[in-house]
Enzyme design. Structure first.
Site, PDB file in Angstrom:
ATOM      1  N   GLU A 163       0.854  -1.194   0.000  1.00 31.76           N
ATOM      2  CA  GLU A 163       0.000   0.000   0.000  1.00 31.76           C
ATOM      3  C   GLU A 163       0.887   1.240   0.000  1.00 31.76           C
ATOM      4  O   GLU A 163       1.752   1.412   0.873  1.00 31.76           O
ATOM      5  CB  GLU A 163      -0.954   0.060   1.208  1.00 31.76           C
ATOM      6  CG  GLU A 163      -1.817   1.323   1.084  1.00 31.76           C
ATOM      7  CD  GLU A 163      -2.903   1.505   2.127  1.00 31.76           C
ATOM      8  OE1 GLU A 163      -3.039   0.667   3.024  1.00 31.76           O
ATOM      9  OE2 GLU A 163      -3.614   2.531   2.024  1.00 31.76           O
TER      10      GLU A 163
ATOM     11  N   ASP B 292     -11.588  10.371  -4.010  1.00 33.56           N
ATOM     12  CA  ASP B 292     -12.894  11.007  -3.818  1.00 33.56           C
ATOM     13  C   ASP B 292     -12.967  12.311  -4.617  1.00 33.56           C
ATOM     14  O   ASP B 292     -13.834  13.141  -4.355  1.00 33.56           O
ATOM     15  CB  ASP B 292     -13.168  11.267  -2.328  1.00 33.56           C
ATOM     16  CG  ASP B 292     -12.218  12.284  -1.725  1.00 33.56           C
ATOM     17  OD1 ASP B 292     -11.215  12.642  -2.382  1.00 33.56           O
ATOM     18  OD2 ASP B 292     -12.478  12.729  -0.580  1.00 33.56           O
TER      19      ASP B 292
ATOM     20  N   LYS C  65      -5.771  22.131  -7.291  1.00 36.46           N
ATOM     21  CA  LYS C  65      -5.515  23.354  -8.074  1.00 36.46           C
ATOM     22  C   LYS C  65      -4.769  23.004  -9.356  1.00 36.46           C
ATOM     23  O   LYS C  65      -3.851  22.181  -9.332  1.00 36.46           O
ATOM     24  CB  LYS C  65      -4.676  24.335  -7.253  1.00 36.46           C
ATOM     25  CG  LYS C  65      -5.451  24.933  -6.106  1.00 36.46           C
ATOM     26  CD  LYS C  65      -4.670  26.030  -5.419  1.00 36.46           C
ATOM     27  CE  LYS C  65      -5.503  26.577  -4.275  1.00 36.46           C
ATOM     28  NZ  LYS C  65      -4.708  26.976  -3.141  1.00 36.46           N
TER      29      LYS C  65
ATOM     30  N   THR D 107     -11.199   4.082   4.501  1.00 35.68           N
ATOM     31  CA  THR D 107     -10.008   4.760   5.034  1.00 35.68           C
ATOM     32  C   THR D 107     -10.403   6.058   5.745  1.00 35.68           C
ATOM     33  O   THR D 107     -11.516   6.559   5.587  1.00 35.68           O
ATOM     34  CB  THR D 107      -8.990   5.094   3.922  1.00 35.68           C
ATOM     35  OG1 THR D 107      -9.429   6.270   3.239  1.00 35.68           O
ATOM     36  CG2 THR D 107      -8.802   3.950   2.945  1.00 35.68           C
ATOM     37  N   LYS D 108      -9.432   6.596   6.483  1.00 34.61           N
ATOM     38  CA  LYS D 108      -9.674   7.823   7.237  1.00 34.61           C
ATOM     39  C   LYS D 108      -9.977   8.997   6.286  1.00 34.61           C
ATOM     40  O   LYS D 108     -10.916   9.766   6.488  1.00 34.61           O
ATOM     41  CB  LYS D 108      -8.419   8.128   8.059  1.00 34.61           C
ATOM     42  CG  LYS D 108      -8.613   9.185   9.075  1.00 34.61           C
ATOM     43  CD  LYS D 108      -7.511   9.159  10.122  1.00 34.61           C
ATOM     44  CE  LYS D 108      -7.806  10.213  11.152  1.00 34.61           C
ATOM     45  NZ  LYS D 108      -6.783  11.220  11.261  1.00 34.61           N
TER      46      LYS D 108
ATOM     47  N   ASP E 193      -3.220  12.199  -2.477  1.00 35.73           N
ATOM     48  CA  ASP E 193      -3.517  13.640  -2.424  1.00 35.73           C
ATOM     49  C   ASP E 193      -4.024  14.098  -3.794  1.00 35.73           C
ATOM     50  O   ASP E 193      -3.341  13.895  -4.796  1.00 35.73           O
ATOM     51  CB  ASP E 193      -2.247  14.415  -2.058  1.00 35.73           C
ATOM     52  CG  ASP E 193      -1.710  13.987  -0.703  1.00 35.73           C
ATOM     53  OD1 ASP E 193      -2.187  14.499   0.313  1.00 35.73           O
ATOM     54  OD2 ASP E 193      -0.824  13.106  -0.676  1.00 35.73           O
TER      55      ASP E 193
ATOM     56  N   GLU F 100     -11.105   8.855   3.296  1.00 34.97           N
ATOM     57  CA  GLU F 100     -12.403   8.606   2.655  1.00 34.97           C
ATOM     58  C   GLU F 100     -13.553   9.067   3.559  1.00 34.97           C
ATOM     59  O   GLU F 100     -14.497   9.718   3.104  1.00 34.97           O
ATOM     60  CB  GLU F 100     -12.511   7.095   2.385  1.00 34.97           C
ATOM     61  CG  GLU F 100     -13.833   6.634   1.815  1.00 34.97           C
ATOM     62  CD  GLU F 100     -13.828   5.131   1.553  1.00 34.97           C
ATOM     63  OE1 GLU F 100     -12.942   4.422   2.082  1.00 34.97           O
ATOM     64  OE2 GLU F 100     -14.700   4.670   0.807  1.00 34.97           O
TER      65      GLU F 100
HETATM   66  C1  LIG Z   1      -4.605  12.019   1.230  1.00 40.72           C
HETATM   67  S1  LIG Z   1      -3.614  10.985   2.198  1.00 40.72           S
HETATM   68  C2  LIG Z   1      -4.525   9.454   2.236  1.00 40.72           C
HETATM   69  C3  LIG Z   1      -4.070   8.532   3.318  1.00 40.72           C
HETATM   70  C4  LIG Z   1      -4.810   7.180   3.401  1.00 40.72           C
HETATM   71  N1  LIG Z   1      -4.567   6.374   2.224  1.00 40.72           N
HETATM   72  C5  LIG Z   1      -6.279   7.386   3.610  1.00 40.72           C
HETATM   73  O1  LIG Z   1      -7.039   7.164   2.657  1.00 40.72           O
HETATM   74  O2  LIG Z   1      -6.666   7.765   4.720  1.00 40.72           O
HETATM   75  C6  LIG Z   1      -2.282  10.609   1.097  1.00 40.72           C
HETATM   76  C7  LIG Z   1      -1.070  10.031   1.800  1.00 40.72           C
HETATM   77  O3  LIG Z   1      -0.101   9.677   0.819  1.00 40.72           O
HETATM   78  C8  LIG Z   1       1.183  10.003   1.308  1.00 40.72           C
HETATM   79  N2  LIG Z   1       2.043  10.206   0.130  1.00 40.72           N
HETATM   80  C9  LIG Z   1       1.865  11.103  -0.862  1.00 40.72           C
HETATM   81  N3  LIG Z   1       2.830  10.997  -1.779  1.00 40.72           N
HETATM   82  C10 LIG Z   1       3.653  10.001  -1.360  1.00 40.72           C
HETATM   83  C11 LIG Z   1       4.835   9.435  -1.874  1.00 40.72           C
HETATM   84  N4  LIG Z   1       5.371   9.871  -3.018  1.00 40.72           N
HETATM   85  N5  LIG Z   1       5.421   8.443  -1.183  1.00 40.72           N
HETATM   86  C12 LIG Z   1       4.882   7.994  -0.014  1.00 40.72           C
HETATM   87  N6  LIG Z   1       3.751   8.488   0.529  1.00 40.72           N
HETATM   88  C13 LIG Z   1       3.148   9.490  -0.139  1.00 40.72           C
HETATM   89  C14 LIG Z   1       0.978  11.261   2.124  1.00 40.72           C
HETATM   90  O4  LIG Z   1       2.001  11.440   3.090  1.00 40.72           O
HETATM   91  C15 LIG Z   1      -0.385  11.002   2.753  1.00 40.72           C
HETATM   92  O5  LIG Z   1      -0.268  10.404   4.021  1.00 40.72           O
END
Ligand SMILES: C[S@@+](CC[C@H](N)C(=O)[O-])C[C@H]1O[C@@H](n2cnc3c(N)ncnc32)[C@H](O)[C@@H]1O
Length: 231
Positions: free
Chosen positions: A61, A172, A140, A208-209, A136, A211
């Site tokens: 993951e 989402d 923008k 997920t959180k 993420d 979500e």
């Molecule tokens: C929007 S959060 C979603 C977290 C989780 N999957 C959830 O649905 O609750 C995106 C996560 O991806 C991680 N992330 C983004 N780009 C990454 C990368 N290149 N390598 C490792 N983690 C990354 C960020 O640190 C963040 O914790």
């Protein structure tokens, strides 16, 4: 590879290192359990590969956030090997605490940009499933180049997945879902498990959180499942 306190940055990253403070429990878990459960391309061979040689499935993951859904998947399937890749230290601290608390023996963490980790830590054709749940969205226009799901990254993931293995994405943010669908449909060696141009209506995965947060804001959810061709 990051150290415990990363300072260097490449020009375009798909993440921002958030300055969120560690809780006492996260800090304690990092101090106590880091060396055992956080692996890099040097140490990956020590705990993980012996289990893989027993033909356990390997699930990765990317961007597990606070790690609750990864913990749930690994607890539910103890005979499979799970590796989570993340750069957010509070999330790593929380997951380390929970791995130790639940005495899991099938879950490890890589603390590194996933683009580097996927390049360095995994053999070609070695992974049964890769999940990227709610990356993420970078909503923008000027930030969209920071989105993780890009053609080069999809090619890299496809190379690392076993023939017959799968890539599961969810978001989402509808414009990102459309972009993911378009890129994956075009990607060489991947086939949409739900039929051309279709999303996965009833995905099998924990909520997920991120979500849950989106649902409270009234966001929809789009899942995509693509299989690597066997030929
Ligand atoms: C929007 S959060 C979603 C977290 C989780 N999957 C959830 O649905 O609750 C995106 C996560 O991806 C991680 N992330 C983004 N780009 C990454 C990368 N290149 N390598 C490792 N983690 C990354 C960020 O640190 C963040 O914790």
């Amino acid at each position: 590879m990051f150290t415990k306190n990363p300072t260097s940055h490449r020009p375009i990253r798909s993440f921002v290192i958030r300055s969120g403070r560690l809780t006492n429990s996260q800090r304690k878990a990092i101090d106590q359990h880091w060396d055992r459960y956080v692996v890099n391309n040097q140490s990956l061979s020590q705990p993980v590969w012996p289990m893989l040689s027993e033909k356990a499935e390997l699930i990765v993951e990317i961007g597990f956030g606070m790690g609750d859904s990864l913990l749930e998947m690994a607890s539910d399937e103890p005979t499979k090997i799970f590796i989570g890749i993340e750069v957010h230290r509070p999330g790593i601290g929380k997951l380390l605490h929970n791995i130790a608390e639940n005495k899991l023996r099938n879950l490890w963490i890589i603390y590194q940009d996933a683009k580097e980790a996927m390049t360095n830590c995994f053999e070609s054709n070695s992974i049964d499933k890769i999940l990227i749940l709610f990356p993420d969205p970078w909503t923008k226009k000027r930030h969209q180049k920071r989105r993780l799901v890009q053609p080069d990254f999809i090619s890299l993931l496809t190379e690392k997945i076993k023939p017959g293995g799968v890539l599961h994405l969810a978001t989402d943010w509808e414009p990102y879902a459309q972009q993911m669908l378009e890129l994956l449909e075009q990607a060489e060696g991947l086939v949409n498990e739900n039929g051309s141009s279709n999303y996965w209506e009833h995905p099998k995965r924990p909520t997920t959180k991120f979500e849950q947060r989106g649902k409270k804001l009234g966001h929809g959810v789009w899942d995509l499942l693509f299989k690597k061709s066997v030929s």
